[in-house]
Write a protein that holds these residues in place. Structure first.
Motif, PDB file in Angstrom:
ATOM      1  N   SER A  99       0.832  -1.198   0.000  1.00 42.92           N
ATOM      2  CA  SER A  99       0.000   0.000   0.000  1.00 42.92           C
ATOM      3  C   SER A  99       0.868   1.250   0.000  1.00 42.92           C
ATOM      4  O   SER A  99       2.013   1.224   0.459  1.00 42.92           O
ATOM      5  N   ILE A 100       0.306   2.321  -0.520  1.00 41.12           N
ATOM      6  CA  ILE A 100       1.043   3.585  -0.595  1.00 41.12           C
ATOM      7  C   ILE A 100       1.114   4.219   0.798  1.00 41.12           C
ATOM      8  O   ILE A 100       0.071   4.433   1.430  1.00 41.12           O
ATOM      9  N   PRO A 101       2.301   4.524   1.310  1.00 39.49           N
ATOM     10  CA  PRO A 101       2.404   5.165   2.626  1.00 39.49           C
ATOM     11  C   PRO A 101       1.862   6.595   2.586  1.00 39.49           C
ATOM     12  O   PRO A 101       1.985   7.287   1.579  1.00 39.49           O
ATOM     13  N   VAL A 102       1.261   7.000   3.679  1.00 41.24           N
ATOM     14  CA  VAL A 102       0.662   8.330   3.778  1.00 41.24           C
ATOM     15  C   VAL A 102       1.427   9.159   4.804  1.00 41.24           C
ATOM     16  O   VAL A 102       1.591   8.745   5.956  1.00 41.24           O
ATOM     17  N   VAL A 103       1.899  10.320   4.383  1.00 47.00           N
ATOM     18  CA  VAL A 103       2.576  11.255   5.273  1.00 47.00           C
ATOM     19  C   VAL A 103       1.613  12.372   5.633  1.00 47.00           C
ATOM     20  O   VAL A 103       1.014  12.999   4.751  1.00 47.00           O
ATOM     21  N   ASP A 104       1.443  12.601   6.913  1.00 47.18           N
ATOM     22  CA  ASP A 104       0.586  13.692   7.375  1.00 47.18           C
ATOM     23  C   ASP A 104       1.359  15.007   7.356  1.00 47.18           C
ATOM     24  O   ASP A 104       2.421  15.115   7.981  1.00 47.18           O
ATOM     25  N   PHE A 105       0.819  15.962   6.646  1.00 46.65           N
ATOM     26  CA  PHE A 105       1.416  17.289   6.506  1.00 46.65           C
ATOM     27  C   PHE A 105       0.632  18.240   7.406  1.00 46.65           C
ATOM     28  O   PHE A 105      -0.469  18.648   7.087  1.00 46.65           O
ATOM     29  N   TRP A 106       1.216  18.575   8.548  1.00 46.59           N
ATOM     30  CA  TRP A 106       0.571  19.447   9.529  1.00 46.59           C
ATOM     31  C   TRP A 106       1.001  20.895   9.280  1.00 46.59           C
ATOM     32  O   TRP A 106       2.199  21.172   9.170  1.00 46.59           O
ATOM     33  N   PHE A 107       0.038  21.788   9.203  1.00 45.04           N
ATOM     34  CA  PHE A 107       0.364  23.179   8.905  1.00 45.04           C
ATOM     35  C   PHE A 107      -0.672  24.125   9.497  1.00 45.04           C
ATOM     36  O   PHE A 107      -1.825  23.748   9.758  1.00 45.04           O
ATOM     37  N   ASP A 108      -0.235  25.345   9.697  1.00 47.06           N
ATOM     38  CA  ASP A 108      -1.110  26.471  10.011  1.00 47.06           C
ATOM     39  C   ASP A 108      -1.092  27.359   8.777  1.00 47.06           C
ATOM     40  O   ASP A 108      -0.036  27.604   8.193  1.00 47.06           O
ATOM     41  N   PHE A 109      -2.257  27.841   8.356  1.00 47.57           N
ATOM     42  CA  PHE A 109      -2.316  28.662   7.151  1.00 47.57           C
ATOM     43  C   PHE A 109      -1.503  29.942   7.274  1.00 47.57           C
ATOM     44  O   PHE A 109      -1.135  30.556   6.269  1.00 47.57           O
ATOM     45  N   GLY A 110      -1.199  30.365   8.500  1.00 51.44           N
ATOM     46  CA  GLY A 110      -0.400  31.566   8.683  1.00 51.44           C
ATOM     47  C   GLY A 110       1.092  31.313   8.655  1.00 51.44           C
ATOM     48  O   GLY A 110       1.880  32.253   8.755  1.00 51.44           O
ATOM     49  N   SER A 111       1.483  30.057   8.497  1.00 48.84           N
ATOM     50  CA  SER A 111       2.894  29.675   8.543  1.00 48.84           C
ATOM     51  C   SER A 111       3.586  29.965   7.217  1.00 48.84           C
ATOM     52  O   SER A 111       3.169  29.479   6.164  1.00 48.84           O
ATOM     53  N   THR A 112       4.667  30.722   7.280  1.00 42.73           N
ATOM     54  CA  THR A 112       5.380  31.141   6.067  1.00 42.73           C
ATOM     55  C   THR A 112       5.934  29.970   5.267  1.00 42.73           C
ATOM     56  O   THR A 112       5.650  29.825   4.073  1.00 42.73           O
ATOM     57  N   TYR A 113       6.721  29.125   5.898  1.00 47.09           N
ATOM     58  CA  TYR A 113       7.365  28.039   5.170  1.00 47.09           C
ATOM     59  C   TYR A 113       6.397  26.913   4.796  1.00 47.09           C
ATOM     60  O   TYR A 113       6.747  26.038   3.999  1.00 47.09           O
ATOM     61  N   ALA A 127       3.359  23.365   0.883  1.00 43.63           N
ATOM     62  CA  ALA A 127       2.031  22.982   0.398  1.00 43.63           C
ATOM     63  C   ALA A 127       1.977  22.937  -1.112  1.00 43.63           C
ATOM     64  O   ALA A 127       1.315  22.072  -1.703  1.00 43.63           O
ATOM     65  N   ILE A 128       2.694  23.847  -1.758  1.00 44.82           N
ATOM     66  CA  ILE A 128       2.662  23.918  -3.221  1.00 44.82           C
ATOM     67  C   ILE A 128       3.427  22.754  -3.844  1.00 44.82           C
ATOM     68  O   ILE A 128       2.982  22.152  -4.831  1.00 44.82           O
ATOM     69  N   ILE A 184       0.240  12.348   0.349  1.00 41.83           N
ATOM     70  CA  ILE A 184       0.258  13.434   1.328  1.00 41.83           C
ATOM     71  C   ILE A 184      -1.167  13.684   1.837  1.00 41.83           C
ATOM     72  O   ILE A 184      -2.112  13.756   1.049  1.00 41.83           O
ATOM     73  N   ARG A 185      -1.307  13.805   3.149  1.00 43.81           N
ATOM     74  CA  ARG A 185      -2.597  14.156   3.737  1.00 43.81           C
ATOM     75  C   ARG A 185      -2.468  15.502   4.440  1.00 43.81           C
ATOM     76  O   ARG A 185      -1.689  15.656   5.379  1.00 43.81           O
ATOM     77  N   TYR A 186      -3.215  16.487   3.967  1.00 45.38           N
ATOM     78  CA  TYR A 186      -3.169  17.826   4.537  1.00 45.38           C
ATOM     79  C   TYR A 186      -3.901  17.852   5.878  1.00 45.38           C
ATOM     80  O   TYR A 186      -5.060  17.465   5.971  1.00 45.38           O
ATOM     81  N   ARG A 187      -3.206  18.355   6.917  1.00 45.51           N
ATOM     82  CA  ARG A 187      -3.764  18.388   8.273  1.00 45.51           C
ATOM     83  C   ARG A 187      -3.633  19.804   8.859  1.00 45.51           C
ATOM     84  O   ARG A 187      -2.674  20.127   9.566  1.00 45.51           O
ATOM     85  N   PRO A 188      -4.586  20.677   8.594  1.00 48.30           N
ATOM     86  CA  PRO A 188      -4.530  22.025   9.173  1.00 48.30           C
ATOM     87  C   PRO A 188      -4.792  22.007  10.676  1.00 48.30           C
ATOM     88  O   PRO A 188      -5.601  21.225  11.171  1.00 48.30           O
ATOM     89  N   PHE A 189      -4.064  22.866  11.384  1.00 47.79           N
ATOM     90  CA  PHE A 189      -4.270  23.037  12.817  1.00 47.79           C
ATOM     91  C   PHE A 189      -3.907  24.467  13.165  1.00 47.79           C
ATOM     92  O   PHE A 189      -3.570  25.266  12.275  1.00 47.79           O
ATOM     93  N   LEU A 190      -3.988  24.827  14.431  1.00 43.36           N
ATOM     94  CA  LEU A 190      -3.687  26.188  14.859  1.00 43.36           C
ATOM     95  C   LEU A 190      -2.405  26.209  15.689  1.00 43.36           C
ATOM     96  O   LEU A 190      -2.297  25.504  16.698  1.00 43.36           O
ATOM     97  N   LEU A 191      -1.454  27.022  15.251  1.00 41.47           N
ATOM     98  CA  LEU A 191      -0.189  27.140  15.974  1.00 41.47           C
ATOM     99  C   LEU A 191      -0.307  28.017  17.216  1.00 41.47           C
ATOM    100  O   LEU A 191       0.494  27.880  18.151  1.00 41.47           O
ATOM    101  N   GLY A 192      -1.288  28.917  17.226  1.00 43.45           N
ATOM    102  CA  GLY A 192      -1.418  29.857  18.335  1.00 43.45           C
ATOM    103  C   GLY A 192      -1.381  29.210  19.705  1.00 43.45           C
ATOM    104  O   GLY A 192      -0.571  29.609  20.568  1.00 43.45           O
ATOM    105  N   PRO A 193      -2.236  28.214  19.979  1.00 45.15           N
ATOM    106  CA  PRO A 193      -2.215  27.577  21.301  1.00 45.15           C
ATOM    107  C   PRO A 193      -0.882  26.904  21.619  1.00 45.15           C
ATOM    108  O   PRO A 193      -0.450  26.882  22.781  1.00 45.15           O
ATOM    109  N   ILE A 194      -0.223  26.370  20.611  1.00 40.66           N
ATOM    110  CA  ILE A 194       1.070  25.708  20.829  1.00 40.66           C
ATOM    111  C   ILE A 194       2.149  26.748  21.126  1.00 40.66           C
ATOM    112  O   ILE A 194       2.991  26.553  22.010  1.00 40.66           O
TER     113      ILE A 194
END
Length: 204
Positions: free
Chosen positions: A2-16, A21-22, A35-45
């Motif tokens: 099976s094809i391995p899936v990498v979770d890509f965790w990001f905040d939309f405000g994150s520069t890099y 993402a592109i 690739i699985r896109y996983r948006p979250f919020l960096l603020g609380p972290i």
């Protein structure tokens, strides 16, 4: 195998997270990883680390370097770059829309378009008109904006953010491979993909 899936965790405000993402889909497809896109919020972290804003704002020299470096990275990838104002932008609305549509066919296109709007065109991603326009171009009805305000979506986003914290994520972009390895930074995308491919082959 099976094809391995990498979770890509990001905040939309994150520069890099913008260049990551592109370029992620093509990089992943090239070596047979998903690739699985996983948006979250960096603020609380960040707040848990004692920061009330981006470290690029807190540390002036680091911030100057980041903006120049991001210009170089985007130029190398031939993607547009325009420094957004203010920075960081409030990514809550964009993230909630992404969470609401996480199982829809337009989800990944929407995520990339949000990054392009913010860091390629300098648009405000906390503006409902901007987000509505992005949804339209991604082929999704504006009604997703209403769904993004539901209690369920808010709960899921909080849960995703807490999961990111529990995984040890401290910044974005971050990549988690199927065996739980954490890779941080746009410059670690290819390494994360290769790791996922290699471990999948080793256990096949």
């Amino acid at each position: 195998m099976s094809i391995p899936v990498v979770d890509f965790w990001f905040d939309f405000g994150s520069t890099y997270s913008y260049p990551a993402a592109i370029r992620a889909p093509a990089c992943a497809a090239k070596i047979g990883v998903s690739i699985r896109y996983r948006p979250f919020l960096l603020g609380p972290i960040f707040k848990a680390q004692g920061w009330d804003t981006s470290p690029f704002n807190i540390y002036e020299a680091k911030g100057r370097y980041m903006w120049r470096d991001l210009e170089r990275v985007c130029a190398e990838l031939s993607i547009p770059f325009r420094r957004p104002e203010p920075f960081p932008q409030d990514s809550l609305l964009a993230a909630r829309v992404a969470i609401a549509g996480r199982n829809e066919s337009w989800h990944d296109d929407y995520c990339r378009a949000v990054f392009r709007a913010q860091f390629g065109e300098g648009l405000r991603i906390d503006d409902t008109t901007v987000i509505a326009g992005i949804l339209h171009r991604a082929g999704a009805p504006a009604s997703w904006l209403e769904q993004a305000g539901s209690d369920d979506v808010k709960r899921v986003l909080r849960t995703e953010t807490e999961q990111a914290r529990q995984l040890g994520i401290f910044g974005a972009p971050s990549f988690i491979t199927p065996d739980g390895e954490l890779f941080w930074g746009n410059d670690r995308l290819d390494t994360a993909l290769a790791w996922a491919k290699g471990t999948a082959a080793a256990t096949a």
